[in-house]
Motif scaffolding. Structure first.
Motif, PDB file in Angstrom:
ATOM      1  N   ALA A 117      48.242   9.465  78.087  1.00 23.32           N
ATOM      2  CA  ALA A 117      49.635   8.656  78.154  1.00 23.32           C
ATOM      3  C   ALA A 117      49.228   7.488  77.225  1.00 23.32           C
ATOM      4  O   ALA A 117      50.453   7.012  76.899  1.00 23.32           O
ATOM      5  N   ASP A 118      48.043   6.699  77.072  1.00 30.24           N
ATOM      6  CA  ASP A 118      48.021   5.679  76.345  1.00 30.24           C
ATOM      7  C   ASP A 118      47.377   5.822  74.851  1.00 30.24           C
ATOM      8  O   ASP A 118      47.012   5.094  74.155  1.00 30.24           O
ATOM      9  N   ALA A 119      47.207   7.237  74.705  1.00 34.21           N
ATOM     10  CA  ALA A 119      46.531   7.556  73.381  1.00 34.21           C
ATOM     11  C   ALA A 119      47.520   7.251  72.121  1.00 34.21           C
ATOM     12  O   ALA A 119      48.888   7.170  72.395  1.00 34.21           O
ATOM     13  N   ARG A 120      46.847   7.062  71.103  1.00 31.70           N
ATOM     14  CA  ARG A 120      47.639   6.508  69.667  1.00 31.70           C
ATOM     15  C   ARG A 120      48.174   8.159  69.176  1.00 31.70           C
ATOM     16  O   ARG A 120      47.031   8.861  68.597  1.00 31.70           O
ATOM     17  N   ILE A 121      49.352   8.209  68.937  1.00 30.76           N
ATOM     18  CA  ILE A 121      49.815   9.406  68.280  1.00 30.76           C
ATOM     19  C   ILE A 121      50.440   9.047  66.825  1.00 30.76           C
ATOM     20  O   ILE A 121      51.202   8.138  66.937  1.00 30.76           O
ATOM     21  N   THR A 122      49.857   9.402  65.764  1.00 36.32           N
ATOM     22  CA  THR A 122      50.198   9.399  64.537  1.00 36.32           C
ATOM     23  C   THR A 122      50.786  10.836  64.041  1.00 36.32           C
ATOM     24  O   THR A 122      50.180  11.700  63.840  1.00 36.32           O
ATOM     25  N   LEU A 136      42.777   8.643  60.302  1.00 32.27           N
ATOM     26  CA  LEU A 136      41.083   8.980  60.528  1.00 32.27           C
ATOM     27  C   LEU A 136      40.293   8.281  59.522  1.00 32.27           C
ATOM     28  O   LEU A 136      39.294   8.043  59.812  1.00 32.27           O
ATOM     29  N   LEU A 137      40.666   8.242  58.262  1.00 33.35           N
ATOM     30  CA  LEU A 137      39.986   7.434  57.302  1.00 33.35           C
ATOM     31  C   LEU A 137      39.534   5.980  57.640  1.00 33.35           C
ATOM     32  O   LEU A 137      38.806   5.560  57.397  1.00 33.35           O
ATOM     33  N   ALA A 138      40.668   5.597  57.940  1.00 31.86           N
ATOM     34  CA  ALA A 138      40.387   4.154  58.574  1.00 31.86           C
ATOM     35  C   ALA A 138      39.423   4.069  59.574  1.00 31.86           C
ATOM     36  O   ALA A 138      38.821   3.015  59.603  1.00 31.86           O
ATOM     37  N   LEU A 139      39.471   5.002  60.627  1.00 33.66           N
ATOM     38  CA  LEU A 139      38.330   5.102  61.609  1.00 33.66           C
ATOM     39  C   LEU A 139      36.977   5.371  61.126  1.00 33.66           C
ATOM     40  O   LEU A 139      35.978   4.682  61.419  1.00 33.66           O
ATOM     41  N   LEU A 140      36.984   6.147  60.324  1.00 32.44           N
ATOM     42  CA  LEU A 140      35.617   6.541  59.672  1.00 32.44           C
ATOM     43  C   LEU A 140      35.089   5.244  58.673  1.00 32.44           C
ATOM     44  O   LEU A 140      33.809   4.969  58.954  1.00 32.44           O
ATOM     45  N   GLU A 141      35.849   4.555  58.147  1.00 31.81           N
ATOM     46  CA  GLU A 141      35.356   3.510  57.345  1.00 31.81           C
ATOM     47  C   GLU A 141      34.712   2.543  58.021  1.00 31.81           C
ATOM     48  O   GLU A 141      34.057   1.705  57.570  1.00 31.81           O
ATOM     49  N   ASP A 142      35.003   2.346  59.358  1.00 29.61           N
ATOM     50  CA  ASP A 142      34.416   1.055  60.009  1.00 29.61           C
ATOM     51  C   ASP A 142      33.530   1.883  61.094  1.00 29.61           C
ATOM     52  O   ASP A 142      32.816   0.829  61.806  1.00 29.61           O
ATOM     53  N   ALA A 143      33.178   2.921  61.316  1.00 28.84           N
ATOM     54  CA  ALA A 143      32.248   3.431  62.183  1.00 28.84           C
ATOM     55  C   ALA A 143      30.742   3.555  61.719  1.00 28.84           C
ATOM     56  O   ALA A 143      30.640   3.616  60.474  1.00 28.84           O
ATOM     57  N   ILE A 212      36.197  28.056  66.062  1.00 27.10           N
ATOM     58  CA  ILE A 212      36.237  26.616  66.778  1.00 27.10           C
ATOM     59  C   ILE A 212      38.040  26.340  66.696  1.00 27.10           C
ATOM     60  O   ILE A 212      38.403  26.153  65.596  1.00 27.10           O
ATOM     61  N   PRO A 213      38.273  26.228  67.946  1.00 23.31           N
ATOM     62  CA  PRO A 213      39.868  26.357  68.126  1.00 23.31           C
ATOM     63  C   PRO A 213      40.570  24.707  67.813  1.00 23.31           C
ATOM     64  O   PRO A 213      41.613  24.583  68.323  1.00 23.31           O
ATOM     65  N   LEU A 214      39.663  23.708  67.674  1.00 22.24           N
ATOM     66  CA  LEU A 214      40.134  22.510  67.563  1.00 22.24           C
ATOM     67  C   LEU A 214      39.377  21.676  66.393  1.00 22.24           C
ATOM     68  O   LEU A 214      38.351  22.069  65.903  1.00 22.24           O
ATOM     69  N   ALA A 215      39.940  20.471  66.120  1.00 20.96           N
ATOM     70  CA  ALA A 215      39.175  19.768  65.229  1.00 20.96           C
ATOM     71  C   ALA A 215      39.367  18.207  65.836  1.00 20.96           C
ATOM     72  O   ALA A 215      40.006  17.639  66.050  1.00 20.96           O
ATOM     73  N   ALA A 216      37.910  17.955  66.277  1.00 14.66           N
ATOM     74  CA  ALA A 216      37.689  16.674  67.045  1.00 14.66           C
ATOM     75  C   ALA A 216      36.672  15.740  66.583  1.00 14.66           C
ATOM     76  O   ALA A 216      35.503  16.313  66.023  1.00 14.66           O
ATOM     77  N   MET A 217      36.532  14.547  66.612  1.00 19.07           N
ATOM     78  CA  MET A 217      35.541  13.749  66.187  1.00 19.07           C
ATOM     79  C   MET A 217      35.521  12.721  67.287  1.00 19.07           C
ATOM     80  O   MET A 217      36.402  12.281  67.974  1.00 19.07           O
ATOM     81  N   ILE A 218      34.135  12.291  67.600  1.00 19.80           N
ATOM     82  CA  ILE A 218      33.825  11.144  68.301  1.00 19.80           C
ATOM     83  C   ILE A 218      33.541  10.097  67.382  1.00 19.80           C
ATOM     84  O   ILE A 218      32.282  10.087  66.729  1.00 19.80           O
ATOM     85  N   ILE A 219      34.165   8.941  67.043  1.00 17.32           N
ATOM     86  CA  ILE A 219      34.095   8.002  66.099  1.00 17.32           C
ATOM     87  C   ILE A 219      33.926   6.667  66.945  1.00 17.32           C
ATOM     88  O   ILE A 219      34.655   5.955  67.303  1.00 17.32           O
ATOM     89  N   ASP A 220      32.402   6.339  67.081  1.00 16.54           N
ATOM     90  CA  ASP A 220      31.993   5.308  67.902  1.00 16.54           C
ATOM     91  C   ASP A 220      32.509   5.491  69.589  1.00 16.54           C
ATOM     92  O   ASP A 220      32.315   6.645  69.976  1.00 16.54           O
ATOM     93  N   ASP A 221      33.292   4.857  69.783  1.00 15.02           N
ATOM     94  CA  ASP A 221      33.854   5.092  71.061  1.00 15.02           C
ATOM     95  C   ASP A 221      35.502   5.713  71.245  1.00 15.02           C
ATOM     96  O   ASP A 221      36.042   5.679  72.031  1.00 15.02           O
ATOM     97  N   VAL A 222      35.798   6.070  70.067  1.00 12.99           N
ATOM     98  CA  VAL A 222      37.041   6.908  69.821  1.00 12.99           C
ATOM     99  C   VAL A 222      37.152   8.308  69.850  1.00 12.99           C
ATOM    100  O   VAL A 222      36.222   8.862  68.994  1.00 12.99           O
ATOM    101  N   VAL A 223      37.993   8.932  70.555  1.00 12.67           N
ATOM    102  CA  VAL A 223      37.956  10.461  70.308  1.00 12.67           C
ATOM    103  C   VAL A 223      39.361  10.809  69.526  1.00 12.67           C
ATOM    104  O   VAL A 223      40.245  10.147  69.792  1.00 12.67           O
ATOM    105  N   TYR A 224      39.091  11.433  68.299  1.00 12.79           N
ATOM    106  CA  TYR A 224      40.141  11.782  67.473  1.00 12.79           C
ATOM    107  C   TYR A 224      40.342  12.936  67.490  1.00 12.79           C
ATOM    108  O   TYR A 224      39.481  13.966  67.239  1.00 12.79           O
ATOM    109  N   ASP A 239      44.272   9.736  68.871  1.00 16.76           N
ATOM    110  CA  ASP A 239      43.115   9.174  69.354  1.00 16.76           C
ATOM    111  C   ASP A 239      43.132   8.287  70.474  1.00 16.76           C
ATOM    112  O   ASP A 239      44.277   7.551  70.710  1.00 16.76           O
ATOM    113  N   SER A 240      41.917   8.287  71.200  1.00 17.09           N
ATOM    114  CA  SER A 240      42.212   7.614  72.342  1.00 17.09           C
ATOM    115  C   SER A 240      40.660   7.068  72.677  1.00 17.09           C
ATOM    116  O   SER A 240      39.583   7.852  72.216  1.00 17.09           O
ATOM    117  N   ASP A 241      40.406   6.143  73.437  1.00 17.03           N
ATOM    118  CA  ASP A 241      39.212   5.687  74.022  1.00 17.03           C
ATOM    119  C   ASP A 241      39.210   5.780  75.566  1.00 17.03           C
ATOM    120  O   ASP A 241      38.336   5.059  76.222  1.00 17.03           O
TER     121      ASP A 241
END
Length: 270
Positions: A117-122, A136-143, A212-224, A239-241
């Motif tokens: 419900a509170d996830a960020r949808i882009t 995604l790149l913005a998240l990776l660049e700070d992780a 692998i049926p999904l594309a997921a990353m755990i970027i610090d505390d954020v799931v993308y 993406d959601s924390d």
């Protein structure tokens, strides 16, 4: 369906609440505490005449009780308020996911979809067709810590991860399908980048032979989550924390990690 049908009566009560935002607000407030009519007016902006009608309707249904000048919800009033709030939350989540739900790997989700419900949808747009990847790149660049499980590993992600692990700013663990690794290995420049990534002591990659049926990353505390359709067209990212989503992502990553084989840099020699 006749007037005595319990389901018809329940629908009438839902309609009674849904047709008035003031009714919803008043019942929610009274389920949380005790309020005078003056305080309810201040909280909701409703007139005293409107509040009088609402409180009278609620009293007729035994949803509220009065103690002097203060009102509060009864046990059944609290039940109705809680259920209606849950329904609102469900419908709001559905509305946000409506355009992309058919592409979500929901069969892999072991969490209540309401957690989104509170996830960020882009989503892509005409002016920003790569908006999900840019997010995604913005998240990776700070992780500082990244874990990935995916059926794809694109050039931009590889470049960002390779540069940040090489400078010691990030650790990376990835599980990718064999198709994803083969696609990189078939391009000499990308193969070199991947080999350089594997040669650092801050990155480990494994190959998973099954789908692998999904594309997921755990970027610090954020799931993308990267969302594509069956033709591979980018539809959205989420993406959601949220704690439960993060727990699911960690368990999912660990499961694929345990079932995958290590990829060594020597295996990518040209």
């Amino acid at each position: 369906m006749n007037a005595t049908d319990p389901s018809a009566s329940a629908l009438e009560e839902i309609e009674f609440l849904a047709l008035s935002a003031n009714r919803v607000d008043v019942l929610r407030l009274l389920s949380e505490g005790r309020y005078t009519r003056t305080e309810l007016a201040q909280e909701t902006g409703a007139s005293q005449a409107t509040l009088g009608r609402i409180l009278g309707d609620f009293a007729d249904r035994s949803w509220i009780t009065r103690d002097g000048s203060e009102y509060t919800a009864t046990a059944t009033g609290q039940l109705v308020a809680s259920g209606f709030t849950d329904m609102q939350d469900i419908l709001e989540t559905e509305r946000r996911l409506r355009g992309i739900v058919e592409y979500l790997p929901t069969e892999t989700f072991e969490f209540d979809i309401r957690r989104l419900a509170d996830a960020r949808i882009t989503v892509p747009s005409q002016t920003r067709p790569n908006a999900p990847l840019q997010r995604l790149l913005a998240l990776l660049e700070d992780a500082t810590e990244v874990r990935a499980v995916s059926h794809a590993f694109n050039e931009q992600n590889l470049t960002t991860v390779q540069e940040r692990t090489e400078t010691g700013e990030q650790t990376f663990e990835g599980v990718f399908s064999r198709d994803a690794i083969d696609a990189l290995a078939d391009d000499s420049a990308l193969r070199t980048q991947l080999r350089e990534l594997l040669e650092t002591d801050r990155a480990t990659v494994r190959i998973y032979d099954d789908e692998i049926p999904l594309a997921a990353m755990i970027i610090d505390d954020v799931v993308y989550l990267l969302v594509r359709d069956e033709q591979g067209i980018l539809r959205a990212s989420i993406d959601s924390d949220d704690d439960e989503i993060r727990a699911w992502a960690r368990e999912t990553f660990d499961s694929y990690w345990e079932g995958a084989a290590p990829l060594e840099a020597d295996a990518l020699s040209s």
